[in-house]
Design a protein around this motif. Structure first.
Motif, PDB file in Angstrom:
ATOM      1  N   VAL A   5      -7.220  -0.491   1.566  1.00  0.00           N
ATOM      2  CA  VAL A   5      -6.306  -0.458   0.415  1.00  0.00           C
ATOM      3  C   VAL A   5      -4.867  -0.262   0.898  1.00  0.00           C
ATOM      4  N   SER A   6      -4.683   0.662   1.823  1.00  0.00           N
ATOM      5  CA  SER A   6      -3.340   0.907   2.359  1.00  0.00           C
ATOM      6  C   SER A   6      -2.810  -0.318   3.094  1.00  0.00           C
ATOM      7  N   ALA A   7      -3.685  -0.973   3.860  1.00  0.00           N
ATOM      8  CA  ALA A   7      -3.257  -2.158   4.608  1.00  0.00           C
ATOM      9  C   ALA A   7      -2.840  -3.278   3.664  1.00  0.00           C
ATOM     10  N   ILE A   8      -3.563  -3.471   2.570  1.00  0.00           N
ATOM     11  CA  ILE A   8      -3.190  -4.484   1.581  1.00  0.00           C
ATOM     12  C   ILE A   8      -1.791  -4.203   1.045  1.00  0.00           C
ATOM     13  N   GLY A   9      -1.538  -2.944   0.708  1.00  0.00           N
ATOM     14  CA  GLY A   9      -0.214  -2.593   0.211  1.00  0.00           C
ATOM     15  C   GLY A   9       0.876  -2.792   1.234  1.00  0.00           C
ATOM     16  N   ASP A  10       0.617  -2.352   2.475  1.00  0.00           N
ATOM     17  CA  ASP A  10       1.638  -2.430   3.515  1.00  0.00           C
ATOM     18  C   ASP A  10       1.935  -3.875   3.905  1.00  0.00           C
ATOM     19  N   TYR A  11       0.887  -4.677   4.119  1.00  0.00           N
ATOM     20  CA  TYR A  11       1.109  -6.078   4.469  1.00  0.00           C
ATOM     21  C   TYR A  11       1.736  -6.838   3.304  1.00  0.00           C
ATOM     22  N   GLY A  12       1.344  -6.492   2.091  1.00  0.00           N
ATOM     23  CA  GLY A  12       1.946  -7.150   0.931  1.00  0.00           C
ATOM     24  C   GLY A  12       3.425  -6.863   0.819  1.00  0.00           C
ATOM     25  N   SER A  13       3.810  -5.615   1.084  1.00  0.00           N
ATOM     26  CA  SER A  13       5.234  -5.265   1.030  1.00  0.00           C
ATOM     27  C   SER A  13       6.037  -6.043   2.060  1.00  0.00           C
ATOM     28  N   ALA A  14       5.401  -6.357   3.195  1.00  0.00           N
ATOM     29  CA  ALA A  14       6.062  -7.145   4.242  1.00  0.00           C
ATOM     30  C   ALA A  14       5.892  -8.643   4.020  1.00  0.00           C
ATOM     31  N   GLN A  15       5.245  -9.028   2.907  1.00  0.00           N
ATOM     32  CA  GLN A  15       4.930 -10.424   2.599  1.00  0.00           C
ATOM     33  C   GLN A  15       4.163 -11.091   3.744  1.00  0.00           C
ATOM     34  N   ALA A  16       3.323 -10.306   4.408  1.00  0.00           N
ATOM     35  CA  ALA A  16       2.418 -10.826   5.441  1.00  0.00           C
ATOM     36  C   ALA A  16       1.078 -11.089   4.752  1.00  0.00           C
ATOM     37  N   PHE A  17       1.010 -12.205   4.024  1.00  0.00           N
ATOM     38  CA  PHE A  17      -0.088 -12.397   3.085  1.00  0.00           C
ATOM     39  C   PHE A  17      -1.386 -12.820   3.763  1.00  0.00           C
ATOM     40  N   ALA A  18      -1.310 -13.443   4.923  1.00  0.00           N
ATOM     41  CA  ALA A  18      -2.549 -13.765   5.643  1.00  0.00           C
ATOM     42  C   ALA A  18      -3.272 -12.484   6.035  1.00  0.00           C
ATOM     43  N   GLU A  19      -2.494 -11.519   6.515  1.00  0.00           N
ATOM     44  CA  GLU A  19      -3.099 -10.229   6.888  1.00  0.00           C
ATOM     45  C   GLU A  19      -3.594  -9.472   5.661  1.00  0.00           C
ATOM     46  N   LEU A  20      -2.835  -9.559   4.566  1.00  0.00           N
ATOM     47  CA  LEU A  20      -3.292  -8.950   3.318  1.00  0.00           C
ATOM     48  C   LEU A  20      -4.666  -9.504   2.939  1.00  0.00           C
ATOM     49  N   GLU A  21      -4.822 -10.815   3.021  1.00  0.00           N
ATOM     50  CA  GLU A  21      -6.089 -11.420   2.620  1.00  0.00           C
ATOM     51  C   GLU A  21      -7.219 -11.052   3.568  1.00  0.00           C
ATOM     52  N   THR A  22      -6.910 -10.886   4.844  1.00  0.00           N
ATOM     53  CA  THR A  22      -7.943 -10.459   5.790  1.00  0.00           C
ATOM     54  C   THR A  22      -8.494  -9.097   5.406  1.00  0.00           C
ATOM     55  N   TRP A  23      -7.591  -8.167   5.098  1.00  0.00           N
ATOM     56  CA  TRP A  23      -8.041  -6.837   4.682  1.00  0.00           C
ATOM     57  C   TRP A  23      -8.685  -6.878   3.309  1.00  0.00           C
ATOM     58  N   GLY A  24      -8.216  -7.787   2.450  1.00  0.00           N
ATOM     59  CA  GLY A  24      -8.857  -7.943   1.150  1.00  0.00           C
ATOM     60  C   GLY A  24     -10.304  -8.379   1.295  1.00  0.00           C
ATOM     61  N   ARG A  25     -10.566  -9.304   2.224  1.00  0.00           N
ATOM     62  CA  ARG A  25     -11.950  -9.727   2.453  1.00  0.00           C
ATOM     63  C   ARG A  25     -12.806  -8.570   2.957  1.00  0.00           C
ATOM     64  N   CYS A  26     -12.241  -7.775   3.872  1.00  0.00           N
ATOM     65  CA  CYS A  26     -12.974  -6.600   4.357  1.00  0.00           C
ATOM     66  C   CYS A  26     -13.341  -5.678   3.199  1.00  0.00           C
ATOM     67  N   LEU A  27     -12.392  -5.450   2.324  1.00  0.00           N
ATOM     68  CA  LEU A  27     -12.618  -4.542   1.204  1.00  0.00           C
ATOM     69  C   LEU A  27     -13.671  -5.097   0.255  1.00  0.00           C
ATOM     70  N   ARG A  28     -13.584  -6.382  -0.045  1.00  0.00           N
ATOM     71  CA  ARG A  28     -14.579  -6.977  -0.946  1.00  0.00           C
ATOM     72  C   ARG A  28     -15.976  -6.943  -0.336  1.00  0.00           C
ATOM     73  N   GLU A  29     -16.064  -7.180   0.968  1.00  0.00           N
ATOM     74  CA  GLU A  29     -17.371  -7.137   1.637  1.00  0.00           C
ATOM     75  C   GLU A  29     -17.994  -5.751   1.536  1.00  0.00           C
ATOM     76  N   LEU A  30     -17.198  -4.730   1.737  1.00  0.00           N
ATOM     77  CA  LEU A  30     -17.729  -3.368   1.626  1.00  0.00           C
ATOM     78  C   LEU A  30     -18.145  -3.060   0.194  1.00  0.00           C
ATOM     79  N   ALA A  31     -17.362  -3.520  -0.771  1.00  0.00           N
ATOM     80  CA  ALA A  31     -17.720  -3.292  -2.170  1.00  0.00           C
ATOM     81  C   ALA A  31     -19.019  -4.008  -2.524  1.00  0.00           C
ATOM     82  N   GLU A  32     -19.223  -5.197  -1.979  1.00  0.00           N
ATOM     83  CA  GLU A  32     -20.472  -5.921  -2.217  1.00  0.00           C
ATOM     84  C   GLU A  32     -21.654  -5.212  -1.571  1.00  0.00           C
TER      85      GLU A  32
END
Length: 209
Positions: free
Chosen positions: A74-101
């Motif tokens: 969650v923190s990584a999504i926020g931090d990468y998003g603030s830097a507009q590093a959206f590829a990295e945001l999506e990588t961490w988003g996938r990790c988060l969704r996988e754990l939620a699943e």
């Protein structure tokens, strides 16, 4: 522990996963690495406190590890998003969704997914990347539909809707603004603690206006 920190600093998710699979110490080293990356000392301290607790009381592959990893994501999504590093945001988003699943009935992990989705909606809204905003918006709405009795998730839905409304308003995309507005009004009707939702929404709009 040092190896895990170096892997985090390399920003290679594959390396993180490989290190995390080796041993209990290295799995928790990954968690440590996630938190030492954080800009806020309070977050680092909290992460280290949790790490110490888990090293004393939990086994490798524990549910507690996944809970902490979710908070790091969650923190990584926020931090990468603030830097507009959206590829990295999506990588961490996938990790988060996988754990939620992996833990569909675990309330805390599902809440972390909601928090990550709100972070992503906010960051993509700031960048006026509306396709990606809507993708995370669907993720958040579907999560809310799966957990209608989880009050904190429902509140995150309201927060995500407010973020979307503000973003579309800034872009003068009024049809999309109205669509999210209808969704927010529907939420206010069905969430039991209406006063709390209304207060939170009003506060958020006032803060961002």
């Amino acid at each position: 522990m040092i190896m895990a920190r170096e892997a985090v600093q390399s920003s290679l998710i594959e390396s993180l996963r490989e290190v995390a699979g080796r041993s209990r110490a290295n799995r928790y080293g990954v968690v440590f690495g996630l938190f030492v990356q954080q800009a806020h000392a309070q977050r680092r301290a909290y992460g280290l406190d949790q790490l110490i607790f888990d090293l004393k009381s939990q086994d490798e592959g524990s549910l507690r590890f996944d809970e902490i990893f979710c908070r790091g994501a969650v923190s990584a999504i926020g931090d990468y998003g603030s830097a507009q590093a959206f590829a990295e945001l999506e990588t961490w988003g996938r990790c988060l969704r996988e754990l939620a699943e992996r833990h569909p009935e675990h309330a805390e992990i599902q809440l972390q997914l909601a928090r990550g989705a709100v972070n992503a909606i906010n960051r993509y809204g700031n960048a006026q990347a509306f396709a990606e905003l809507e993708t995370w918006g669907r993720c958040l709405r579907e999560l809310g539909e799966r957990h209608p009795e989880h009050a904190d998730i429902q509140l995150r839905l309201a927060s995500g809707a407010v973020n979307a409304i503000i973003a579309y308003g800034s872009a003068q995309a009024f049809a999309e603004l109205e669509a999210w507005g209808r969704y927010l009004r529907k939420l206010a009707e069905v969430i039991p603690n209406k006063a709390r939702v209304g207060s939170g929404v009003a506060t958020e709009v006032s803060r961002k206006a």
